[in-house]
Scaffold this motif. Sequence first.
Motif, PDB file in Angstrom:
ATOM      1  N   UNK A   1       0.835  -1.196   0.000  1.00 42.37           N
ATOM      2  CA  UNK A   1       0.000   0.000   0.000  1.00 42.37           C
ATOM      3  C   UNK A   1       0.876   1.256   0.000  1.00 42.37           C
ATOM      4  N   UNK A   2       0.663   2.173   0.951  1.00 46.14           N
ATOM      5  CA  UNK A   2       1.452   3.403   1.011  1.00 46.14           C
ATOM      6  C   UNK A   2       2.629   3.309   1.979  1.00 46.14           C
ATOM      7  N   UNK A   3       2.899   2.110   2.495  1.00 49.76           N
ATOM      8  CA  UNK A   3       4.045   1.916   3.375  1.00 49.76           C
ATOM      9  C   UNK A   3       3.826   2.347   4.810  1.00 49.76           C
ATOM     10  N   UNK A   4       2.612   2.760   5.172  1.00 50.16           N
ATOM     11  CA  UNK A   4       2.340   3.219   6.535  1.00 50.16           C
ATOM     12  C   UNK A   4       2.043   2.033   7.455  1.00 50.16           C
ATOM     13  N   UNK A   5       2.481   2.150   8.699  1.00 49.02           N
ATOM     14  CA  UNK A   5       2.192   1.127   9.708  1.00 49.02           C
ATOM     15  C   UNK A   5       1.264   1.679  10.796  1.00 49.02           C
ATOM     16  N   UNK A   6       0.670   2.858  10.527  1.00 48.79           N
ATOM     17  CA  UNK A   6      -0.288   3.483  11.444  1.00 48.79           C
ATOM     18  C   UNK A   6      -1.552   3.802  10.667  1.00 48.79           C
TER      19      UNK A   6
ATOM     20  N   UNK B   1       8.133  14.921  -0.247  1.00 46.48           N
ATOM     21  CA  UNK B   1       6.688  14.905  -0.076  1.00 46.48           C
ATOM     22  C   UNK B   1       6.238  13.574   0.522  1.00 46.48           C
ATOM     23  N   UNK B   2       5.294  13.682   1.460  1.00 46.93           N
ATOM     24  CA  UNK B   2       4.734  12.508   2.128  1.00 46.93           C
ATOM     25  C   UNK B   2       3.217  12.658   2.176  1.00 46.93           C
ATOM     26  N   UNK B   3       2.507  11.541   2.195  1.00 44.24           N
ATOM     27  CA  UNK B   3       1.049  11.558   2.317  1.00 44.24           C
ATOM     28  C   UNK B   3       0.654  10.795   3.575  1.00 44.24           C
ATOM     29  N   UNK B   4      -0.127  11.459   4.413  1.00 47.82           N
ATOM     30  CA  UNK B   4      -0.575  10.843   5.664  1.00 47.82           C
ATOM     31  C   UNK B   4      -2.081  11.019   5.783  1.00 47.82           C
ATOM     32  N   UNK B   5      -2.758   9.961   6.201  1.00 46.53           N
ATOM     33  CA  UNK B   5      -4.188  10.042   6.469  1.00 46.53           C
ATOM     34  C   UNK B   5      -4.428  10.091   7.973  1.00 46.53           C
TER      35      UNK B   5
ATOM     36  N   UNK C   1       8.735   7.302   3.841  1.00 42.57           N
ATOM     37  CA  UNK C   1       8.967   7.104   2.410  1.00 42.57           C
ATOM     38  C   UNK C   1       8.630   8.367   1.642  1.00 42.57           C
ATOM     39  N   UNK C   2       9.672   9.064   1.165  1.00 40.64           N
ATOM     40  CA  UNK C   2       9.464  10.254   0.358  1.00 40.64           C
ATOM     41  C   UNK C   2       8.909   9.862  -1.004  1.00 40.64           C
ATOM     42  N   UNK C   3       7.906  10.596  -1.457  1.00 42.42           N
ATOM     43  CA  UNK C   3       7.303  10.324  -2.757  1.00 42.42           C
ATOM     44  C   UNK C   3       8.085  10.990  -3.888  1.00 42.42           C
ATOM     45  N   UNK C   4       9.042  11.844  -3.542  1.00 38.13           N
ATOM     46  CA  UNK C   4       9.754  12.615  -4.565  1.00 38.13           C
ATOM     47  C   UNK C   4      11.233  12.263  -4.678  1.00 38.13           C
ATOM     48  N   UNK C   5      11.817  11.663  -3.639  1.00 36.06           N
ATOM     49  CA  UNK C   5      13.244  11.369  -3.662  1.00 36.06           C
ATOM     50  C   UNK C   5      13.537  10.045  -2.962  1.00 36.06           C
ATOM     51  N   UNK C   6      14.449   9.267  -3.544  1.00 33.97           N
ATOM     52  CA  UNK C   6      14.847   8.007  -2.916  1.00 33.97           C
ATOM     53  C   UNK C   6      15.628   8.287  -1.633  1.00 33.97           C
TER      54      UNK C   6
END
Length: 265
Positions: free
Chosen positions: A12-17, A103-107, A88-93
């Motif tokens: 998924x988005x790599x989140x564990x929360x 950039x990061x995405x959090x819900x 996990x940055x969405x813009x840079x390794x």
Amino acid sequence: FPCERWLAKSEDDGETVRELVPSDIFTEKLMKDGTLKQIEEEVEEPLEVHTYKISVFTGDVYGAGTDANVFLNIYGDLGDMGERKLSKSETNFNKFERGQEDTFTIQAVDLGILYKIKIRHDNSMFSPDWFLEKVEIQDETTEESFVFLCERWLSKKKEDKKIERTLYEQVHKARSLVPVKYETIVVTGFEKGAGTDANVFITIYGLNGDSGRRALKQKFRNLFERGKTNRFYLETLDMGELKKVRIEHDNSGLAPGWLVERVEI
């Protein structure tokens, strides 16, 4: 509390929360014949889960990037999301490098109007020092944007040697940028030994943020004596409706013990 999503770094988005909101309420009612009947009700006006797009800008100065783990908590007038690791940055390794935007995405459950963040790193790895320029957050559900300026080091070696910063929202209408003076009155009790020789500090908390820890001092004045009233003027950005104050001393001096009758602001 439905989920139906992965809590995994590799999925998924790599989140564990995950923050979950209830969809149904189940109650049991005792019937006349002695049996239990289960009743299912939908939750009225359930909280919404919002998506927050977080852009972290590392400064363009020598040694600005960090290899340490970075953690963030976002605060709004409806609560906070709890501390999350920016994994996990969405813009840079390789994230948090000099002059870079990550950039990061959090819900999270709807936080309302954002007014502050706490951001820190764990001082790990070979090069932990970090010069953070700013953090921008967009609530993608409401399309509102919030800016949190830093322009300081998070480092145990540089500046004030702190690796955590509390940053306040800069431009949103919820917070006035006009400085406000808060008249602060501290009344010491009248009992024997009520006064203090220690250094006294206060933090004022409001809906739009807090004043930060401020020293209450005046030149050439013997403050906080038994039965006395001391008056101070603290200038800060408008904190909105005041919620609480924290008052403390550093336990210094020959007689640090202090009986506080009340604080007025």
